[in-house]
Scaffold this active site. Structure first.
Site, PDB file in Angstrom:
ATOM      1  N   LYS A 153      35.764  41.761  31.835  1.00 55.64           N
ATOM      2  CA  LYS A 153      34.406  42.073  32.289  1.00 55.64           C
ATOM      3  C   LYS A 153      34.463  43.295  33.199  1.00 55.64           C
ATOM      4  O   LYS A 153      34.884  43.204  34.341  1.00 55.64           O
ATOM      5  CB  LYS A 153      33.780  40.896  33.045  1.00 55.64           C
ATOM      6  CG  LYS A 153      32.271  41.048  33.098  1.00 55.64           C
ATOM      7  CD  LYS A 153      31.611  40.393  34.267  1.00 55.64           C
ATOM      8  CE  LYS A 153      31.723  41.146  35.549  1.00 55.64           C
ATOM      9  NZ  LYS A 153      31.106  42.492  35.563  1.00 55.64           N
ATOM     10  N   GLU A 199      43.262  41.307  43.867  1.00 55.95           N
ATOM     11  CA  GLU A 199      43.480  42.558  44.616  1.00 55.95           C
ATOM     12  C   GLU A 199      42.158  42.858  45.300  1.00 55.95           C
ATOM     13  O   GLU A 199      41.178  43.163  44.621  1.00 55.95           O
ATOM     14  CB  GLU A 199      43.846  43.706  43.665  1.00 55.95           C
ATOM     15  CG  GLU A 199      45.072  43.466  42.824  1.00 55.95           C
ATOM     16  CD  GLU A 199      46.340  43.414  43.645  1.00 55.95           C
ATOM     17  OE1 GLU A 199      46.338  43.838  44.824  1.00 55.95           O
ATOM     18  OE2 GLU A 199      47.347  42.927  43.103  1.00 55.95           O
ATOM     19  N   CYS A 205      40.647  51.170  47.510  1.00 53.89           N
ATOM     20  CA  CYS A 205      41.001  49.990  48.308  1.00 53.89           C
ATOM     21  C   CYS A 205      42.049  50.325  49.360  1.00 53.89           C
ATOM     22  O   CYS A 205      42.044  49.764  50.452  1.00 53.89           O
ATOM     23  CB  CYS A 205      41.492  48.875  47.405  1.00 53.89           C
ATOM     24  SG  CYS A 205      42.735  49.455  46.258  1.00 53.89           S
ATOM     25  N   GLU A 261      35.555  47.231  56.094  1.00 51.21           N
ATOM     26  CA  GLU A 261      35.747  48.192  55.009  1.00 51.21           C
ATOM     27  C   GLU A 261      34.419  48.867  54.682  1.00 51.21           C
ATOM     28  O   GLU A 261      33.441  48.202  54.355  1.00 51.21           O
ATOM     29  CB  GLU A 261      36.278  47.468  53.769  1.00 51.21           C
ATOM     30  CG  GLU A 261      36.653  48.426  52.668  1.00 51.21           C
ATOM     31  CD  GLU A 261      37.174  47.722  51.428  1.00 51.21           C
ATOM     32  OE1 GLU A 261      36.577  46.709  51.026  1.00 51.21           O
ATOM     33  OE2 GLU A 261      38.172  48.191  50.853  1.00 51.21           O
TER      34      GLU A 261
HETATM   35  P1  NAD Z   1      32.812  43.382  43.609  1.00 50.69           P
HETATM   36  O1  NAD Z   1      33.654  42.297  44.135  1.00 50.69           O
HETATM   37  O2  NAD Z   1      31.375  43.392  43.943  1.00 50.69           O
HETATM   38  O3  NAD Z   1      32.896  43.455  42.019  1.00 50.69           O
HETATM   39  C1  NAD Z   1      34.110  43.497  41.326  1.00 50.69           C
HETATM   40  C2  NAD Z   1      33.914  42.884  39.971  1.00 50.69           C
HETATM   41  O4  NAD Z   1      33.610  41.505  40.151  1.00 50.69           O
HETATM   42  C3  NAD Z   1      32.762  43.468  39.159  1.00 50.69           C
HETATM   43  O5  NAD Z   1      33.108  43.476  37.793  1.00 50.69           O
HETATM   44  C4  NAD Z   1      31.657  42.466  39.404  1.00 50.69           C
HETATM   45  O6  NAD Z   1      30.698  42.415  38.367  1.00 50.69           O
HETATM   46  C5  NAD Z   1      32.425  41.172  39.449  1.00 50.69           C
HETATM   47  N1  NAD Z   1      31.745  40.097  40.164  1.00 50.69           N
HETATM   48  C6  NAD Z   1      30.781  40.204  41.125  1.00 50.69           C
HETATM   49  N2  NAD Z   1      30.392  38.980  41.514  1.00 50.69           N
HETATM   50  C7  NAD Z   1      31.105  38.084  40.788  1.00 50.69           C
HETATM   51  C8  NAD Z   1      31.157  36.659  40.749  1.00 50.69           C
HETATM   52  N3  NAD Z   1      30.371  35.924  41.539  1.00 50.69           N
HETATM   53  N4  NAD Z   1      32.028  36.063  39.901  1.00 50.69           N
HETATM   54  C9  NAD Z   1      32.841  36.800  39.116  1.00 50.69           C
HETATM   55  N5  NAD Z   1      32.819  38.157  39.099  1.00 50.69           N
HETATM   56  C10 NAD Z   1      31.968  38.788  39.934  1.00 50.69           C
HETATM   57  O7  NAD Z   1      33.559  44.690  44.092  1.00 50.69           O
HETATM   58  P2  NAD Z   1      33.153  46.173  43.811  1.00 50.69           P
HETATM   59  O8  NAD Z   1      32.017  46.470  44.736  1.00 50.69           O
HETATM   60  O9  NAD Z   1      33.000  46.408  42.369  1.00 50.69           O
HETATM   61  O10 NAD Z   1      34.499  46.943  44.261  1.00 50.69           O
HETATM   62  C11 NAD Z   1      34.719  47.262  45.581  1.00 50.69           C
HETATM   63  C12 NAD Z   1      35.705  46.317  46.220  1.00 50.69           C
HETATM   64  O11 NAD Z   1      36.884  46.223  45.427  1.00 50.69           O
HETATM   65  C13 NAD Z   1      36.163  46.807  47.567  1.00 50.69           C
HETATM   66  O12 NAD Z   1      36.166  45.747  48.490  1.00 50.69           O
HETATM   67  C14 NAD Z   1      37.576  47.308  47.320  1.00 50.69           C
HETATM   68  O13 NAD Z   1      38.398  47.350  48.421  1.00 50.69           O
HETATM   69  C15 NAD Z   1      38.037  46.418  46.248  1.00 50.69           C
HETATM   70  N6  NAD Z   1      39.113  47.057  45.464  1.00 50.69           N
HETATM   71  C16 NAD Z   1      40.404  46.618  45.640  1.00 50.69           C
HETATM   72  C17 NAD Z   1      41.469  47.213  44.947  1.00 50.69           C
HETATM   73  C18 NAD Z   1      42.892  46.733  45.121  1.00 50.69           C
HETATM   74  O14 NAD Z   1      43.762  47.104  44.341  1.00 50.69           O
HETATM   75  N7  NAD Z   1      43.181  45.915  46.104  1.00 50.69           N
HETATM   76  C19 NAD Z   1      41.186  48.247  44.073  1.00 50.69           C
HETATM   77  C20 NAD Z   1      39.873  48.666  43.913  1.00 50.69           C
HETATM   78  C21 NAD Z   1      38.834  48.052  44.616  1.00 50.69           C
END
Ligand code: NAD
Length: 495
Positions: A191, A266, A300, A397
């Protein structure tokens, strides 16, 4: 590289500049069962670039069933080397279509094309090639136990994997999950983030062209709360690999408990980049600026806190501010652009709110922090000085081009501040004292420590963090462990 008007399937007659995208399930492009669609915008222009079928729970059911059939069928039983050849062929096709994939990623995520060419795309290819090589090298051990037995282990694929991916590096982070899972013999329902589904759908098509059997890789864009949760709660999914925010990560752990899915997470970061007074300040300031402003800070492991020893504090603030204001902001499709927009209006508002919070908390905004340009979600890179460790802009963050520069006295002080957030993804340290950098590397609470550099990753090295930064590691052999289960076999030699 062609211009912004982009039609990746030029052989499809009558296709307009706004693409219609369907789900990818069981080897076919299909509409959502509900018939619903959503739109994807170019963050640089706010224009709609695609209408996408919106996956819901019923589509997830179909995709999981297809993945299960493919797992029990062709993929698991295929010769391991053959799986590797298909992945290599896929890598070759991605390279052949490099221009369109790079452009698509840049349009959908607002990433400067120069950065996608330098980082995202080559990293995705490297990841795929690396794990293609693993496909026929996953083995077990013969273990000495009793004289009357042959005892050994094998590693078997975990089964159907749900891969949930964020919008900041859709292609690269997507591949961090797809490549090892496929090499291990798992099948996948992916997804993508609803803001950036386009590159995933295109590379999924190319995977089929490379010979991936139908159902091995299914791609279901849709809202996290619907398609994401349906995957996480699905009783026939064996593992969830997730990159995203800590809040969603917590929900995933709860959802996965239903059938004890394997989970790797992650999550976020608030990484410290620590500059001592005996560092090469020129190199440190350059890397510190790149460490926070790359991808408009939506990384991240962004070095969002720069910790500077007091005697060189003013000089580093000055250098950082000069670098920030010299960054070329603009059209991501222009190869000279260094800083593109942030991903969405919502994200832009969140970042600008943090700029206000920083000012209200008493930090000094030295430069940037403003919405720039008439159209698109552009923010000028912001440097905050006089930031105190306890302030929200130092603890939370922001996920945008905003850096907090914090003063420290000595090694102990630096370590206390560096380790003093809920996160633990990465840290950097700059000094010419070899003992000092090694002491820091030993005591830093971080999954990765960079010494006299910042920001490098390589798929051969483990990647991840603890606490609010996640659970488990990706990359290298850690990913092979993530997507396989060990089995012990005990054979009686006396029958
Ligand atoms: P997010 O958690 O809002 O979304 C990530 C993914 O999860 C998307 O595909 C989203 O549709 C899905 N999602 C959202 N709600 C969900 C639920 N209830 N159940 C299942 N899936 C769901 O994050 P974002 O805003 O897309 O990305 C930013 C965040 O990701 C930041 O906090 C960043 O630090 C983190 N990030 C971490 C890494 C790493 O390697 N540690 C890398 C990139 C981003």
């Amino acid at each position: 590289m062609t211009s912004i008007a982009y039609d990746y399937r030029q052989d499809a007659p009558g296709r307009s500049a706004i693409r219609d995208e369907l789900l990818l399930i069981d080897g076919a492009r299909v509409p959502a069962i509900s018939g619903r669609t959503f739109k994807s915008l170019n963050p640089a222009t706010e224009e709609v670039i695609a209408t996408i079928a919106e996956g819901g729970a019923a589509d997830v059911d179909r995709a999981v069933a297809a993945a299960r059939r493919a797992f029990e069928g062709p993929w698991r039983t295929m010769r391991a080397a053959e799986r590797g050849y298909i992945l290599l062929k896929w890598a070759g096709l991605l390279k052949q279509h490099a221009d369109e994939i790079v452009e698509l990623e840049s349009l959908d995520a607002g990433k400067p094309i120069a950065a996608v060419l330098r980082q995202d795309f080559p990293a995705a290819i490297d990841t795929l090639t690396y794990y293609a090589g693993w496909a026929d090298k996953i083995g077990g051990d013969v273990v000495s136990t009793r004289d009357d037995a042959l005892t050994y282990t094998v590693r078997e694929p975990v089964g159907v994997v749900a891969a949930i991916v964020p919008w900041n590096f859709p292609l690269m982070i997507g591949m961090w999950k797809l490549a090892p899972a496929l090499a291990c013999g798992c099948t996948i329902v992916m997804k993508p983030a609803e803001l950036t589904p386009l590159s995933a759908l295109r590379i999924g098509e190319l995977a089929l062209e490379a010979g991936l059997p139908r159902g091995v890789l299914n791609i279901v864009p849709g809202p996290g709360r619907i398609a994401g949760e349906a995957l996480v709660n699905h009783p026939d999914v064996d593992k969830v690999t997730f990159t995203g925010s800590p809040g969603v990560g917590r929900g995933i752990m709860r959802g996965a408990a239903g059938n004890f899915k394997r989970v790797s997470l992650e999550l976020g970061g608030k990484s410290a980049n620590v500059i001592f007074d005996d560092a090469n300040l020129d190199a440190a300031a350059k890397a510190a600026a790149a460490g926070i402003f790359f991808n408009a800070g939506q990384v991240c492991s962004a070095g969002s806190r720069v910790l500077v020893q007091e005697s060189v504090y003013d000089e580093v603030v000055e250098r950082l501010a000069a670098r920030a204001s010299a960054l070329r902001i603009g059209d991501p499709q222009d190869r000279a652009t260094a800083l593109g927009p942030v991903i969405s209006e919502k994200q832009m508002k969140t970042i600008l709110d943090y700029v206000d919070i920083g000012k209200r908390e008493g930090a000094l905004l030295v430069t940037g922090g403003e919405h720039v340009g008439g159209r698109g979600y552009f923010i000028s890179p912001a440097v905050f000085a006089n930031v105190k460790h306890e302030m929200r802009i130092s603890q939370e963050e922001i996920f945008g081009p905003v850096v907090s520069v914090i003063k420290f006295k000595d090694e102990a002080d630096a370590l206390r501040i560096a380790n003093g957030t809920a996160y633990s993804l990465a840290a950097g340290v700059w000094s010419s004292d070899i003992g000092r950098v090694q002491r820091f590397a030993k005591r830093a609470r971080a999954g990765t420590v960079w010494i006299n550099t910042y920001g490098y990753t390589d798929v051969r090295l483990p990647w991840g963090g603890e606490r609010d930064s996640g659970l488990g590691r990706e990359h290298g052999t850690a990913a092979i462990d993530n997507f396989t289960e060990p089995k012990a076999v005990w054979m009686n030699l006396n029958v």
